[in-house]
Motif scaffolding. Structure first.
Motif, short mmCIF file in Angstrom:
data_model
loop_
_atom_site.label_atom_id
_atom_site.label_comp_id
_atom_site.label_asym_id
_atom_site.label_seq_id
_atom_site.Cartn_x
_atom_site.Cartn_y
_atom_site.Cartn_z
N GLY A 174 33.13 -2.22 14.83
CA GLY A 174 32.65 -3.21 15.78
C GLY A 174 33.07 -2.87 17.20
O GLY A 174 33.53 -1.76 17.49
N ALA A 175 32.92 -3.83 18.08
CA ALA A 175 33.32 -3.63 19.48
C ALA A 175 34.84 -3.62 19.56
O ALA A 175 35.51 -4.50 19.00
CB ALA A 175 32.75 -4.74 20.35
N PRO A 176 35.43 -2.64 20.26
CA PRO A 176 36.88 -2.56 20.33
C PRO A 176 37.48 -3.52 21.36
O PRO A 176 36.89 -3.76 22.42
CB PRO A 176 37.12 -1.11 20.76
CG PRO A 176 35.91 -0.78 21.60
CD PRO A 176 34.76 -1.53 20.97
N GLY A 177 38.62 -4.07 21.04
CA GLY A 177 39.39 -4.80 22.02
C GLY A 177 40.25 -3.84 22.82
O GLY A 177 40.23 -2.62 22.61
N ALA A 178 41.01 -4.36 23.75
CA ALA A 178 41.93 -3.52 24.53
C ALA A 178 42.91 -2.85 23.57
O ALA A 178 43.45 -3.48 22.67
CB ALA A 178 42.67 -4.37 25.54
N GLY A 179 43.14 -1.56 23.77
CA GLY A 179 44.07 -0.83 22.92
C GLY A 179 43.46 -0.34 21.62
O GLY A 179 44.19 0.12 20.73
N GLU A 180 42.12 -0.40 21.50
CA GLU A 180 41.45 -0.06 20.25
C GLU A 180 40.33 0.97 20.48
O GLU A 180 39.89 1.21 21.60
CB GLU A 180 40.86 -1.30 19.59
CG GLU A 180 41.90 -2.36 19.22
CD GLU A 180 41.28 -3.64 18.72
OE1 GLU A 180 42.04 -4.55 18.35
OE2 GLU A 180 40.02 -3.76 18.70
N PHE A 181 39.86 1.54 19.37
CA PHE A 181 38.66 2.36 19.35
C PHE A 181 37.59 1.60 18.57
O PHE A 181 37.89 0.90 17.60
CB PHE A 181 38.92 3.70 18.65
CG PHE A 181 39.64 4.71 19.49
CD1 PHE A 181 39.00 5.86 19.92
CD2 PHE A 181 40.97 4.53 19.85
CE1 PHE A 181 39.66 6.80 20.70
CE2 PHE A 181 41.65 5.46 20.62
CZ PHE A 181 40.98 6.60 21.04
N GLY A 182 36.33 1.75 18.99
CA GLY A 182 35.24 1.08 18.29
C GLY A 182 33.90 1.62 18.73
O GLY A 182 33.80 2.69 19.33
N ILE A 183 32.86 0.85 18.44
CA ILE A 183 31.49 1.27 18.74
C ILE A 183 30.83 0.21 19.61
O ILE A 183 30.78 -0.97 19.24
CB ILE A 183 30.69 1.51 17.46
CG1 ILE A 183 31.33 2.64 16.64
CG2 ILE A 183 29.23 1.85 17.79
CD1 ILE A 183 30.65 2.94 15.33
N VAL A 184 30.35 0.65 20.76
CA VAL A 184 29.65 -0.23 21.70
C VAL A 184 28.29 0.40 22.00
O VAL A 184 28.22 1.54 22.45
CB VAL A 184 30.45 -0.39 23.02
CG1 VAL A 184 29.70 -1.31 23.97
CG2 VAL A 184 31.85 -0.94 22.73
N SER A 185 27.22 -0.35 21.73
CA SER A 185 25.85 0.16 21.97
C SER A 185 25.67 1.53 21.34
O SER A 185 25.14 2.46 21.96
CB SER A 185 25.55 0.21 23.47
OG SER A 185 25.65 -1.08 24.04
N ASP A 186 26.14 1.67 20.10
CA ASP A 186 26.03 2.90 19.29
C ASP A 186 26.91 4.03 19.79
O ASP A 186 26.84 5.15 19.26
CB ASP A 186 24.56 3.38 19.20
CG ASP A 186 24.37 4.43 18.11
OD1 ASP A 186 24.92 4.23 17.01
OD2 ASP A 186 23.70 5.45 18.36
N SER A 187 27.78 3.81 20.77
CA SER A 187 28.65 4.87 21.27
C SER A 187 30.08 4.66 20.80
O SER A 187 30.62 3.54 20.91
CB SER A 187 28.63 4.92 22.80
OG SER A 187 27.39 5.38 23.27
N LEU A 188 30.71 5.73 20.29
CA LEU A 188 32.13 5.68 19.98
C LEU A 188 32.89 5.53 21.30
O LEU A 188 32.67 6.31 22.24
CB LEU A 188 32.57 6.96 19.27
CG LEU A 188 32.45 6.97 17.74
CD1 LEU A 188 31.00 6.85 17.30
CD2 LEU A 188 33.09 8.23 17.16
N THR A 189 33.76 4.53 21.37
CA THR A 189 34.37 4.15 22.63
C THR A 189 35.89 4.01 22.48
O THR A 189 36.37 3.40 21.52
CB THR A 189 33.78 2.81 23.14
OG1 THR A 189 32.36 2.96 23.26
CG2 THR A 189 34.38 2.41 24.47
#
Length: 473
Positions: free
Chosen positions: A254-269
């Motif tokens: 899902g969308a990452p919070g601060a201090g995390e990794f996640g996926i935003v608009s299909d991009s690894l972030t």
């Protein structure tokens, strides 16, 4: 953040001489590939090396020429004078030899622990990975990222180069991508990776560990260093990560919070090692599937913790070539896809594989190793167009399917040699319709019928190809 060509080395590094082996008497139990490397390293360190195994292996003679001594096959007790026992990764804690060693106050170590103690004063940091599933894919993704950043690296541990050989190699590596199994971690005590990632947790190898709590205790040793990375989408891992020592970094689909990794608009972030850094589109990741996007996030978190640029993460993933038998497309015939995921050797791995396809003719069965299958069947029954069962524990799967998916056609193949794969594939072809995926994701180990999971996958691919040769049907 470190420059792409000057790796950070502030992770714990054991100083040379912390655990000297010169003059010690070490019993090496298990003279396979890992045992051979261990014996050679210990001899080079000046230890007196004794050897034992179930049988006298061919490589024993070469080790004896270097000064080791074979003291017998199938030992249950320690020879006199032994002050350290090294055990092959597969030796369970319940084996009489480590039981006897512990009763005598003799330390027991394994491959990873020995490798850690052999590291020199300027040793390459370890970026380590464990989990029930996805370890090899993730460690190879990580090595590709580190290579793209310009560092000399290798995927080692439970994959690729022997970990003991890697730490003794010259010229030295800048950083190592280390895959560690629960067996290797269990026999470790001082190991401190610069960063460690726990991908997921599900019941596995309970016949070896004895209980789920013991399995978890081994896995969480990966977090003994300064950076702990864990899967926030796995409730058990997320709970354990919240109590891990050091800096905690979660990853999520899902969308990452601060201090995390996640996926935003299909991009690894990355929002852990940068305010906001997009790395690569999730749709570019291979093999496909949500579980491999999670693997990529874990690898990215490890690489970024070491200072790899976002561009190197993306470049590594684009260059990454998946190993065989991991969601590998064998081919498409008559509108039916055939996929080899023979590496799905437990229910957790099979669940991830099943989630990537619909509808599925599922080929399953083998050695379940005590793992439960009820949840697997309940969760994925709606995807099943049919099931073909094989292997020693197929009755367990058949009973779960009868209880929870009684309308799904099930074919039982009782033959117990590797020639059964032709019958299995023929049954799957008969069940499949255009648009279906015939998926080999056994949820079980292979040794009841096959040489290993790779051999099982190779026979599946060969049987599929043979069944579709002109005139075969």
């Amino acid at each position: 953040m470190a420059d792409a060509h000057s790796p950070m080395t502030d992770g714990p590094v054991a100083p040379a001489g912390t655990a000297p082996f010169a003059g010690r008497t070490v019993l090496v139990a298990g003279v396979g590939l890992a045992g051979d490397s261990a014996a050679r390293a210990l001899l080079a360190e000046g230890a007196r090396v004794l050897l034992t195994d179930r049988v006298r292996a061919a490589r024993v003679e070469a080790l004896e020429e270097q000064g080791a001594r074979f003291v017998g096959a199938g030992l249950d007790e320690l020879p006199a004078g032994v002050d350290l026992l090294w055990v092959t990764p597969g030796m369970a804690p319940s084996n009489p030899l480590p039981v006897a060693a512990r009763a005598a106050g003799v330390e027991v170590i394994g491959e990873a622990e020995l490798a850690w103690r052999l590291r020199g004063p300027s040793a390459a940091p370890w970026l380590a990975i464990t989990g029930t599933n996805g370890k090899t894919t993730t460690v190879r993704m990580l090595a590709a990222m580190l290579d793209a950043a310009g560092w000399r690296t290798a995927a080692v541990g439970n994959v690729g180069v022997s970990l003991i050989d890697a730490v003794r190699a010259g010229p030295r590596y800048d950083v190592l991508a280390v895959e560690l199994s629960s067996f290797q971690l269990y026999w470790s005590s001082s190991l401190r990776p610069a960063a460690g990632a726990l991908l997921n947790l599900a019941p596995d190898h309970l016949d070896w560990h004895g209980a789920m709590d013991d399995y978890i205790a081994a896995k969480t040793k990966i977090w003994a260093g300064p950076v702990a990375i864990g899967n926030l989408d796995d409730p058990r891992v997320a709970r354990l990560l919240s109590r891990a020592p050091g800096r905690r970094v979660g990853f999520t689909l899902g969308a990452p919070g601060a201090g995390e990794f996640g996926i935003v608009s299909d991009s690894l972030t990355d929002r852990a090692f940068a305010e906001w850094a997009e790395m690569i589109k999730a749709t570019e990741i291979r093999p496909p599937g949500a579980h491999n996007a999670a693997n990529a996030l874990a690898a990215a978190a490890l690489a970024r913790s070491f200072g790899a640029p976002a561009a190197a993460v993306a470049g590594g993933l684009r260059a990454f070539v998946p190993d065989p038998h991991r969601n590998q497309l064998v081919g498409v015939w008559d509108g039916v896809r055939y996929v080899d995921d023979s590496k799905a050797t437990n229910p957790h791995a099979a669940a991830a594989s099943l989630a990537a396809y619909r509808p599925v003719v599922w080929i399953a069965g083998g050695q379940l190793k005590g793992a439960p299958v009820e949840e697997l069947v309940v969760t994925h029954r709606s995807r099943l167009a049919g099931v073909v069962l094989l292997g020693v524990d197929r009755a367990v799967l058949a009973a779960a399917l009868a209880r929870h998916a009684p309308d799904v056609p099930v074919v039982d193949v009782p033959r117990r040699d590797d020639g059964a794969m032709s019958e299995v594939v023929a049954a799957a072809i008969a069940l499949a319709r255009p648009g279906d995926t015939v998926l080999l994701a056994p949820a079980a180990a292979s040794y009841d019928m096959f040489t290993n999971y790779a051999g099982r996958g190779d026979l599946f691919a060969a049987a599929v190809a043979a069944a579709h040769e002109p005139g075969a049907r």
